[in-house]
Enzyme design. Structure first.
Site, mmCIF file in Angstrom:
data_model
loop_
_atom_site.group_PDB
_atom_site.id
_atom_site.type_symbol
_atom_site.label_atom_id
_atom_site.label_comp_id
_atom_site.label_asym_id
_atom_site.label_seq_id
_atom_site.Cartn_x
_atom_site.Cartn_y
_atom_site.Cartn_z
ATOM 1 N N SER A 40 0.725 -1.114 0.058
ATOM 2 C CA SER A 40 0.059 -0.127 -0.102
ATOM 3 C C SER A 40 0.841 1.381 -0.079
ATOM 4 C CB SER A 40 -0.936 0.191 1.331
ATOM 5 O OG SER A 40 -0.235 -0.011 2.322
ATOM 6 N N SER A 109 2.850 -7.156 2.649
ATOM 7 C CA SER A 109 2.582 -5.800 3.715
ATOM 8 C C SER A 109 1.008 -5.979 3.491
ATOM 9 C CB SER A 109 3.155 -4.602 2.976
ATOM 10 O OG SER A 109 3.011 -3.766 3.881
ATOM 11 N N ASP A 230 13.160 -4.453 8.480
ATOM 12 C CA ASP A 230 12.134 -3.724 8.320
ATOM 13 C C ASP A 230 11.462 -2.920 9.171
ATOM 14 O OD1 ASP A 230 9.346 -3.321 7.292
ATOM 15 O OD2 ASP A 230 8.988 -5.337 6.965
ATOM 16 N N HIS A 258 11.792 -3.622 3.915
ATOM 17 C CA HIS A 258 10.714 -4.121 3.756
ATOM 18 C C HIS A 258 10.263 -4.623 2.174
ATOM 19 C CE1 HIS A 258 6.436 -4.182 4.579
ATOM 20 N NE2 HIS A 258 5.833 -3.108 3.543
#
Length: 280
Positions: A40, A109, A230, A258
């Protein structure tokens, strides 16, 4: 196929009533197709998220990567409510429109939370599950995720955002930041993005969660993947998922933020392919 010059624009199909942009590689391949669900980040698209690994996956299987509602080049219907319920409906709509009774599912994610929710609600539609840097379980909003969801468009802000995602800052060039910044300011992109996770953003984290009892009841063979460094989604999330899901295994990439699928793309693709190819 689209002849559009932008590689982020693929084919389109009506899914759950929404004109949906998606990429479909090796569509004649036998076996269970692979459905990839993006994260996102601001200006994200399926292509931007999965481009380093889609061709490798497509050597062996059919690969479908849609832009989910509110993201990329999929339509943004007026009055649409961005919620887990509606994203699951949209994802199932993509599968139904493409006549996919069952898929292997990889979620990154936010996409990991969506993949998890889809598997919980429609377990028969998923064969194997891969959760990468996934939300979907309770955690305290990180400063990194707060910054990502609170993004306001500028080159400087996008550059900072890219630095948050990557452990290896050499991956974050001005050219990449400019490309993603330009993506984030296309018509409608920021409006839908800012509507999804308004402050206080802990509510957004909580809204992505599936119930613990449902996660513990998942029957699927599941691969949980995380980058040790991350700064957006905490490693503890994947430890929780690996603990709660009965048939889970966990792989942690060191020197990785990430962006597992970008920072360690060849190893990531090999790991996922080996997991999906194991005998059931």
């Amino acid at each position: 196929m689209s002849t559009h010059s932008n590689p982020e624009v693929g084919q389109n199909i009506a899914a759950a009533g929404i004109r949906t942009n998606y990429h479909d590689l090796n569509s004649d391949a036998p076996g269970v197709p692979l459905l990839l669900i993006h994260g996102s980040g601001p200006g994200v698209s399926a292509f931007a998220n999965w481009r380093p690994v889609m061709p490798t996956f497509a050597e062996r299987r059919r690969v479908i990567a849609p832009d989910m509602a509110g993201f990329g080049f999929t339509d943004r219907p007026a009055g649409y409510t961005y919620s887990m319920d509606n994203w699951v409906i949209h994802a199932i709509g993509v599968m139904d429109a493409l006549k996919l009774p069952r898929v292997d599912l990889v979620g990154n994610s936010f996409g990991g939370a969506l993949a998890l929710a889809l598997a919980v609600r429609h377990p028969q539609r998923v064969r194997r599950l891969v959760l990468m840097g996934a939300a979907g379980v309770p955690f305290a909003l990180t400063p990194g995720l707060d910054a990502v969801w609170g993004y306001q468009p500028s080159f400087e802000n996008m550059r900072k955002m890219m630095d948050l995602f990557a452990y290896d800052r050499a991956l974050v060039t001005d050219e990449l930041a400019e490309l993603r910044y330009r993506a984030s300011i296309q018509p409608g992109f920021q409006e839908s993005f800012s509507a999804m996770f308004p402050a206080p953003r802990q509510h957004g984290v909580d809204a992505l969660c599936s119930p613990e009892a449902d996660i513990r009841a998942l029957p699927h063979e599941t691969l949980v993947i995380h980058g040790r460094e991350d700064r957006v989604i905490p490693l503890a999330n994947s430890l929780t998922l690996a603990d709660w899901i009965p048939n889970a295994q966990l792989h942690v990439f060191g020197k990785c933020g990430h962006w597992t699928q970008i920072e360690h793309s060849a190893r990531f693709a090999r790991l996922v392919t080996d997991f999906l190819d194991e005998a059931a």
